[in-house]
Design a protein around this motif. Structure first.
Motif, short mmCIF file in Angstrom:
data_model
loop_
_atom_site.label_atom_id
_atom_site.label_comp_id
_atom_site.label_asym_id
_atom_site.label_seq_id
_atom_site.Cartn_x
_atom_site.Cartn_y
_atom_site.Cartn_z
N UNK A 237 4.96 15.34 -56.07
CA UNK A 237 6.05 14.39 -56.20
C UNK A 237 7.34 14.80 -55.49
N UNK A 238 7.47 16.06 -55.14
CA UNK A 238 8.72 16.52 -54.52
C UNK A 238 9.03 15.80 -53.20
N UNK A 239 8.07 15.63 -52.28
CA UNK A 239 8.40 14.90 -51.04
C UNK A 239 8.89 13.48 -51.31
N UNK A 240 8.27 12.79 -52.27
CA UNK A 240 8.71 11.43 -52.58
C UNK A 240 10.13 11.42 -53.12
N UNK A 241 10.44 12.37 -54.01
CA UNK A 241 11.79 12.44 -54.57
C UNK A 241 12.79 12.75 -53.46
N UNK A 242 12.41 13.64 -52.54
CA UNK A 242 13.32 14.00 -51.45
C UNK A 242 13.63 12.80 -50.56
N UNK A 243 12.59 12.03 -50.21
CA UNK A 243 12.81 10.83 -49.37
C UNK A 243 13.62 9.78 -50.12
N UNK A 244 13.36 9.64 -51.42
CA UNK A 244 14.11 8.67 -52.22
C UNK A 244 15.59 9.03 -52.27
N UNK A 245 15.87 10.32 -52.43
CA UNK A 245 17.26 10.74 -52.47
C UNK A 245 17.93 10.58 -51.10
N UNK A 246 17.17 10.76 -50.04
CA UNK A 246 17.72 10.52 -48.71
C UNK A 246 18.08 9.04 -48.57
N UNK A 247 17.22 8.15 -49.08
CA UNK A 247 17.49 6.72 -49.01
C UNK A 247 18.73 6.34 -49.81
#
Length: 351
Positions: free
Chosen positions: A244-254
């Motif tokens: 889940x970390x990559x998804x959270x990272x991309x979401x926070x970038x968005x």
């Protein structure tokens, strides 16, 4: 079809994403169904903490059944299917099952940490009514967070690549409502549970490490056993977080680049989403394998032989340690740490 629901990916990428999701869905349903069927057959024999493993399987199979088919259809359709109503439904289901899943794993870690005493006999015992109340609280907590966007605090919206829906991360800078909801969600449903997962499972590994170090004064090799248990603890704590970390990272970038989101390749936003979905496929195998009852079934013969070796001195080479291990099969005087960790069955000595 609205532009926001059109796929930002090529038809070829959409097709292979759909194929991947089909495989993940099948594996998730079969794996989690196996956990549920096995638990159902021996429900009366399940230890109280094992009910949380059942709950985790429910969250994973629920996600696979209620969400993945819609993503698959959208991938093969090259556009989101159903518009706003299905997007709202997808986001709602995603919030319920994802929050329930991470909180279940965090609670599993806390309970396992308390159950695993140091020494083993000092662990806290949990009764089924207590675990049932905890599980009910988990679902109430997940349902509450899922309902907030429906009540006006936060909102759901399409993912940047256009083939899934979740929390509208891009709305973070648009209003105070979105900003406070995402901030609270991040802290209470992501960071704090993740911290508990890391702390508790590494704590379990440390407790087991200390226990086995105490046993290493014997003339037996327990290094492999210690490594396996430690590895399983690390896999449990890290598997979910890594997925889940990559998804959270991309979401926070968005969240912080809502107005320049087109600069990020849609394929980059797709991969973390697919990777996160894979957690429902391998979770059941990791947790089912980690259950003590499963290990007893798989290694019963070898463990009983080792218990016989420890309790009755049926093997050679123990003479040098007779002061530390008893040859009395009633367990009197035997190293209690060994008995607790190996789970040896005590058989009265015949007279």
């Amino acid at each position: 079809m609205e532009e926001k629901y059109m796929s930002k990916l090529s038809p070829t990428v959409d097709f292979w994403a759909g194929v991947y999701l089909v495989i993940v869905t099948i594996v998730s349903i079969i794996g989690n169904a196996a956990v549920l069927v096995s638990a159902g057959r021996r429900f009366s024999l399940l230890k109280s903490p094992e009910l949380l493993t059942v709950n985790l399987a429910v969250t994973d199979i629920g996600m696979a059944l209620s969400m993945y088919p819609l993503s698959i259809a959208s991938a093969f359709n090259h556009a989101w299917v159903g518009g706003d109503p299905s997007c709202l439904y997808y986001g709602l289901m995603g919030m319920i099952f994802s929050v329930a899943s991470i909180v279940t794993i965090a609670v599993m870690g806390m309970i396992r940490f308390l159950v695993t005493g140091d020494p083993p006999q000092t662990g806290v015992k949990f009764q089924r009514p207590t675990i049932r109340i905890v599980i009910s609280g988990i679902w109430l907590y997940a349902g509450l967070w899922a309902a907030f966007p429906l009540l006006g605090w936060g909102s759901y919206g399409p993912e940047p690549f256009g083939l899934a829906c979740s929390v509208d991360w891009t709305g973070y800078g648009e209003s105070l409502s979105h900003a406070t909801f995402i901030a609270a969600l991040s802290v209470l449903c992501t960071f704090i549970p993740s911290a508990f997962i890391l702390f508790t499972y590494f704590g379990i590994a440390w407790k087991l490490h200390r226990a086995y170090r105490a046993i290493q004064t014997q003339d037996f090799q327990y290094g492999n056993i210690e490594k396996k248990i430690t590895l399983m603890a690390v896999m449990i704590s890290m598997g979910f977080l890594i997925s889940w970390t990559p998804y959270v990272a991309v979401s926070f970038w968005s969240m912080h680049h809502a107005h320049t989101q087109e600069q990020l390749n849609p394929f980059v936003t797709l991969l973390p989403c697919l990777f996160a979905k894979s957690s429902t496929a391998y979770n059941p195998f990791i947790y089912f394998f980690f259950q003590r009852s499963t290990r007893r079934k798989q290694n019963g013969g070898r463990k009983q032989a080792l218990c016989d070796f420890l309790c009755c001195g049926r093997q050679t080479g123990v003479a040098t340690r007779e002061s530390k291990l008893t040859t009395d099969c009633n367990g009197n005087g035997m190293d209690e740490t060994m008995v607790g960790l190996m789970g040896c069955s005590v058989v009265p000595k015949e007279t």
